[in-house]
Every structure is written in C-alpha cells, then in structure tokens.
Design an enzyme around this catalytic site. Structure first.
Site, PDB file in Angstrom:
ATOM      1  N   LEU A   1      13.012   8.333 -21.667  1.00  0.00           N
ATOM      2  CA  LEU A   1      12.325   8.655 -20.412  1.00  0.00           C
ATOM      3  C   LEU A   1      11.414   7.519 -19.953  1.00  0.00           C
ATOM      4  O   LEU A   1      11.120   7.399 -18.772  1.00  0.00           O
ATOM      5  CB  LEU A   1      11.503   9.942 -20.582  1.00  0.00           C
ATOM      6  CG  LEU A   1      12.303  11.237 -20.797  1.00  0.00           C
ATOM      7  CD1 LEU A   1      11.359  12.398 -21.063  1.00  0.00           C
ATOM      8  CD2 LEU A   1      13.206  11.538 -19.604  1.00  0.00           C
TER       9      LEU A   1
ATOM     10  N   HIS B   1       8.880   6.164 -31.796  1.00  0.00           N
ATOM     11  CA  HIS B   1       7.839   6.017 -30.762  1.00  0.00           C
ATOM     12  C   HIS B   1       6.439   6.019 -31.387  1.00  0.00           C
ATOM     13  O   HIS B   1       5.525   5.361 -30.879  1.00  0.00           O
ATOM     14  CB  HIS B   1       7.903   7.170 -29.756  1.00  0.00           C
ATOM     15  CG  HIS B   1       8.860   6.940 -28.624  1.00  0.00           C
ATOM     16  ND1 HIS B   1       8.741   5.892 -27.747  1.00  0.00           N
ATOM     17  CD2 HIS B   1       9.951   7.643 -28.215  1.00  0.00           C
ATOM     18  CE1 HIS B   1       9.713   5.958 -26.835  1.00  0.00           C
ATOM     19  NE2 HIS B   1      10.469   7.002 -27.104  1.00  0.00           N
TER      20      HIS B   1
HETATM   21 ZN    ZN Z   1      12.184   7.515 -26.055  1.00  0.00          ZN
END
Ligand code: ZN
Length: 174
Positions: A97, A142
């Site tokens: 995203l 992440h």
């Molecule tokens: Zn990601």
C-alpha cells in the site's frame, strides 16, 4: 472509525526499526482496530503500524489463501517474531500500500512459525504456509524497515526505479 493516513515510499518511518509494544491497553486496542479499518478501506490484506505513521511493533493481516474472499477476519499480531522459516521457498507477485502501482515477484519461505502477543499481552504462536505466511513475512519486514522491493534483482529494480522516484517525489508536492 476513521481510516488512518497511509505513509508512502520515501518517508523515513518506513525504514526505521519499530519499537516493541509494552502496554496492552485500550489505546493499543483502538489503534489495532483503526489499522484493520484502514486495511479494509484500502482493500489491503495486511498492514504494519509504520505504514500508518506509528513506529511500533503491531501488524494486522487477513488469514487467507490466494483467491479467498477478503472479508475473512483480520488477525492482530503484537511484537511478532519469526521463530521458524522453511528452507523451501516459493515466488509470488507482491505489492504494498505504501508503494502504489508497483508489484514484483518475491521469493519467500513457504512455511513459517511466528511468535507474537495478542491484544491482551498473551504469548501465542501461529504456524502457517504459503499465502498467509507470505503476508506475515511482508508485514514483519515492515517492522524492521524492510520493503518487498529490497529483495528484487538489480534488473527488477531498474524496471521499477522511475515509478519509485515518482512516488517519493510526489510527497513533496503537498
Ligand atoms: Zn507493505
């Protein structure tokens, strides 16, 4: 509940190591709920806290296999750690995203076991293969400042370079 604001490629928070969560309170539960709202709003299948501007170790993920409906319940994993990863790997097209319009095949372990805490602070483990394992690995990355594009070959990287430049430059237009 309002969706949270997404951060995009080029913002430093996406490259930071996220802080472990120590307090399992209502604030954490509300934040996790807002992350799920944001993920669903964006039609995502996983989301990590740094992607919405909080450098803390929280991820949400849909427990699904390829082709499943995205209406399945979302899982919340706090302080997740990969405790096992299979030697066997597989490749699949990933996107993020925070890097809109970019996708590429990434090789990852087929099976993983992840230790994490739930929203009450209880230690739990989840063992998963294929698609859900891939979502977990992408989101846990992440928390360590790693993005899926970091795994690409130099040939793959040069292909997406103009798009990455465009995303990071558009940040400065606002
Ligand atoms: Zn990601």
């Amino acid at each position: 509940m309002k969706p949270l604001e997404l951060r995009f490629y080029g913002e430093t928070i996406l490259r930071k190591t996220a802080e472990p969560v120590a307090k399992f309170d209502d604030e954490l539960r509300k934040f996790a709920e807002a992350m799920i709202v944001t993920m669903r709003d964006e039609r995502g299948i996983g989301l990590a806290a740094p992607q919405v501007g909080e450098s803390i170790q929280v991820i949400v993920a849909l427990r699904m296999e390829d082709g499943d409906d995205i209406e399945v319940p979302a899982e919340v994993l706090v302080n997740p750690k990969v405790v096992f990863a299979s030697k066997e790997t597989w490749s699949y097209e990933e996107g993020c995203l925070c890097i809109p319009g970019v996708s590429a095949s990434v090789i990852r372990p087929r099976e993983v076991e992840v230790e994490y805490q739930d929203l009450e602070g209880n230690v739990r483990r989840v063992r998963s293969d294929k698609f859900f394992a891939r979502i977990l690995l992408h989101e846990i990355d992440h928390l360590n400042g790693v993005l899926f594009i970091d795994y690409l070959s130099s040939a793959q990287k040069s292909l997406i370079k103009p798009k990455l430049k465009q995303i990071s430059q558009s940040l400065h237009l606002f």
